[in-house]
Design a protein around this motif. Structure first.
Motif, PDB file in Angstrom:
ATOM      1  N   LEU A 221      44.329  -3.454 -22.422  1.00 39.58           N
ATOM      2  CA  LEU A 221      45.274  -4.141 -24.030  1.00 39.58           C
ATOM      3  C   LEU A 221      45.009  -3.133 -25.126  1.00 39.58           C
ATOM      4  O   LEU A 221      45.886  -2.732 -25.755  1.00 39.58           O
ATOM      5  CB  LEU A 221      44.385  -5.269 -24.336  1.00 39.58           C
ATOM      6  N   GLN A 222      43.465  -2.351 -25.386  1.00 41.14           N
ATOM      7  CA  GLN A 222      43.631  -1.661 -26.850  1.00 41.14           C
ATOM      8  C   GLN A 222      44.801  -0.359 -26.658  1.00 41.14           C
ATOM      9  O   GLN A 222      45.173  -0.142 -27.460  1.00 41.14           O
ATOM     10  CB  GLN A 222      42.181  -1.594 -27.584  1.00 41.14           C
ATOM     11  N   ARG A 223      44.419   0.021 -25.429  1.00 38.33           N
ATOM     12  CA  ARG A 223      45.340   1.160 -24.141  1.00 38.33           C
ATOM     13  C   ARG A 223      46.955   1.206 -24.535  1.00 38.33           C
ATOM     14  O   ARG A 223      47.187   2.596 -25.093  1.00 38.33           O
ATOM     15  CB  ARG A 223      44.516   2.256 -23.519  1.00 38.33           C
ATOM     16  N   ASN A 224      46.938   0.396 -23.541  1.00 37.63           N
ATOM     17  CA  ASN A 224      48.646  -0.227 -23.966  1.00 37.63           C
ATOM     18  C   ASN A 224      49.003  -0.316 -25.420  1.00 37.63           C
ATOM     19  O   ASN A 224      49.846   0.048 -25.239  1.00 37.63           O
ATOM     20  CB  ASN A 224      48.376  -1.770 -23.142  1.00 37.63           C
ATOM     21  N   LEU A 225      48.406  -1.074 -26.265  1.00 42.47           N
ATOM     22  CA  LEU A 225      48.392  -1.001 -27.786  1.00 42.47           C
ATOM     23  C   LEU A 225      49.590   0.616 -28.434  1.00 42.47           C
ATOM     24  O   LEU A 225      50.680   0.408 -28.912  1.00 42.47           O
ATOM     25  CB  LEU A 225      48.390  -1.948 -28.642  1.00 42.47           C
ATOM     26  N   ASP A 226      48.435   1.369 -28.043  1.00 38.79           N
ATOM     27  CA  ASP A 226      48.385   2.551 -28.434  1.00 38.79           C
ATOM     28  C   ASP A 226      49.136   3.508 -27.896  1.00 38.79           C
ATOM     29  O   ASP A 226      49.966   4.556 -28.130  1.00 38.79           O
ATOM     30  CB  ASP A 226      47.192   3.231 -28.455  1.00 38.79           C
ATOM     31  N   ALA A 227      49.838   3.089 -26.988  1.00 48.68           N
ATOM     32  CA  ALA A 227      50.766   3.622 -25.895  1.00 48.68           C
ATOM     33  C   ALA A 227      52.019   3.083 -26.300  1.00 48.68           C
ATOM     34  O   ALA A 227      53.255   3.666 -25.450  1.00 48.68           O
ATOM     35  CB  ALA A 227      50.645   4.087 -24.273  1.00 48.68           C
ATOM     36  N   LEU A 228      52.383   1.849 -26.649  1.00 46.62           N
ATOM     37  CA  LEU A 228      53.446   1.276 -26.886  1.00 46.62           C
ATOM     38  C   LEU A 228      54.274   1.639 -28.171  1.00 46.62           C
ATOM     39  O   LEU A 228      53.608   1.967 -29.584  1.00 46.62           O
ATOM     40  CB  LEU A 228      53.472  -0.316 -27.318  1.00 46.62           C
ATOM     41  N   ALA A 229      55.351   1.824 -28.349  1.00 50.34           N
ATOM     42  CA  ALA A 229      56.902   2.145 -29.207  1.00 50.34           C
ATOM     43  C   ALA A 229      56.763   0.983 -30.069  1.00 50.34           C
ATOM     44  O   ALA A 229      56.199   0.387 -30.160  1.00 50.34           O
ATOM     45  CB  ALA A 229      57.812   2.711 -28.624  1.00 50.34           C
ATOM     46  N   THR A 230      57.195   1.664 -31.282  1.00 47.29           N
ATOM     47  CA  THR A 230      57.728   0.567 -31.954  1.00 47.29           C
ATOM     48  C   THR A 230      58.576   0.055 -31.467  1.00 47.29           C
ATOM     49  O   THR A 230      59.665   0.016 -31.369  1.00 47.29           O
ATOM     50  CB  THR A 230      58.463   1.292 -33.434  1.00 47.29           C
ATOM     51  N   SER A 231      58.337  -1.647 -31.974  1.00 43.27           N
ATOM     52  CA  SER A 231      59.590  -2.405 -30.988  1.00 43.27           C
ATOM     53  C   SER A 231      58.885  -2.769 -29.821  1.00 43.27           C
ATOM     54  O   SER A 231      59.978  -2.883 -29.109  1.00 43.27           O
ATOM     55  CB  SER A 231      60.851  -2.458 -31.596  1.00 43.27           C
ATOM     56  N   GLY A 232      58.290  -1.886 -29.259  1.00 42.82           N
ATOM     57  CA  GLY A 232      57.740  -1.972 -27.534  1.00 42.82           C
ATOM     58  C   GLY A 232      57.203  -3.552 -27.408  1.00 42.82           C
ATOM     59  O   GLY A 232      56.792  -4.783 -28.469  1.00 42.82           O
ATOM     60  N   ARG A 233      56.968  -3.873 -25.702  1.00 41.05           N
ATOM     61  CA  ARG A 233      57.101  -4.911 -25.154  1.00 41.05           C
ATOM     62  C   ARG A 233      55.782  -4.505 -24.264  1.00 41.05           C
ATOM     63  O   ARG A 233      56.298  -3.899 -23.733  1.00 41.05           O
ATOM     64  CB  ARG A 233      58.326  -5.431 -24.984  1.00 41.05           C
ATOM     65  N   LEU A 234      54.615  -5.123 -23.962  1.00 43.38           N
ATOM     66  CA  LEU A 234      53.898  -5.124 -23.321  1.00 43.38           C
ATOM     67  C   LEU A 234      53.526  -6.587 -22.041  1.00 43.38           C
ATOM     68  O   LEU A 234      53.967  -7.472 -23.384  1.00 43.38           O
ATOM     69  CB  LEU A 234      52.337  -4.690 -24.187  1.00 43.38           C
TER      70      LEU A 234
END
Length: 328
Positions: A221-234
């Motif tokens: 979860l945290q690493r996905n959030l770190d890898a996400l772009a602005t306005s990104g969707r996980l």
């Protein structure tokens, strides 16, 4: 008919094949003579006791099949006995016959043999509903796909590429990465040897992934959030790495990002039917043209379902695993 059951919960040793009475169609249902059934992680999670069937669904595992219509229930229009079909299920696929709501039937795409068609319903419906209907992937966007070598991953790479996106994948071996490269994956990450966050940032010039398709859950979860772009969707569709984790809401807000969690199996028939129609409209033409193809790794007879599960549990499988019946 023959059908697979789980005698308790645990490993493949709990799997047994029984003789049971065949299903009878309710109004709005058809009976399909099963030719092949797809093996999905949901079947394995059900076997382990952590993903029970939704209320009213069959105890027999199996979320997708291909075959021929054997009988029609009342109030079914547009289908005939003998039609070759594939279908999305809530359960019941590991059997020689299965009852299917008519709205969850799918035509077999042109050029696809009937056995291979069993590898299509669950993965295409999962990916289209999550990446394109829920997350709204657009041409030009980057999409990180975890578990790139499995049935979901190999299909997700192809669909993202076919709709103009940039597929990036993680996998646990070079052999799996070698499979997804010719399918269109642009960034290949061995998560056992590399930090996927760093690689995603490098590949996107520090921007991050526009969309992430995650089967791991809490662990990532945290690493996905770190890898996400602005306005990104996980988009979280699996919990292989656990169900509970802390989320930095400040980081989520600063990125104006979204976390989307979904399941397909427990959705109402009406929602599944809408997804099935969308898949046949938008994805089936790409399958018929050869732009997208099911990646079948191995097939096993229905009587060897335990052996198929052992292979799945090994983590070595690439693409889909299918179970075939005597009707094949």
């Amino acid at each position: 008919m023959k059908a697979v059951f789980y005698e308790g919960t645990g490993g493949p040793e709990v799997i047994e094949v029984r003789e049971v009475q065949p299903p009878v169609p309710k109004p709005g249902e058809v009976i399909v003579d099963v030719v092949a059934a797809g093996l999905n992680r949901a079947d394995v999670q059900q076997r382990r006791g952590v993903y029970p069937p939704p209320p009213g669904a069959s105890d027999i595992p199996g979320l997708e099949v291909s075959g021929r219509i054997a009988a029609l229930g009342d109030d079914v229009n547009g289908w005939q006995v003998g039609d070759e079909v594939c279908a999305l299920l809530a359960g019941g696929g590991y059997a020689e016959q299965v009852a299917v709501p008519a709205g969850q039937l799918m035509t077999v795409p042109e050029g696809v043999d009937l056995v291979t068609a069993a590898a299509l319903p669950e993965v295409t419906a999962t990916i289209f509903s999550n990446l394109f209907m829920a997350a709204g992937v657009q041409a030009g966007e980057s999409v990180l796909i975890h578990g790139g070598g499995g049935g979901i991953g190999t299909m997700a790479v192809q669909m993202v590429r076919a709709f103009g996106g940039l597929p990036m994948v993680t996998a646990g071996s070079q052999a799996k990465l070698d499979v997804v490269r010719p399918l269109g994956a642009q960034v290949l990450i061995n998560y056992k040897e590399e930090d996927f966050v760093a690689r995603v940032m490098e590949a996107t010039g520090g921007r991050g992934a526009d969309v992430i398709l995650d089967v791991v859950g809490a662990k990532y979860l945290q690493r996905n959030l770190d890898a996400l772009a602005t306005s990104g969707r996980l988009v979280v569709i699996g919990l292989q790495g656990g169900a509970k984790a802390e989320l930095n809401l400040g980081q989520l807000m600063s990125k104006r990002a979204a976390v989307i969690g979904t399941t397909l199996r427990s959705r109402p028939v009406e929602e599944k039917s809408a997804i099935v129609r969308a898949v046949m409209t938008h994805v089936w033409p790409l399958v018929a043209s050869g732009d997208i193809a099911a990646q079948v790794g191995r097939t096993y007879p229905l009587d060897s379902a335990a052996e198929a599960h052992e292979y799945f549990d090994s983590g070595e499988h690439i693409g889909k695993i299918l179970l075939t019946t005597a009707a094949d």
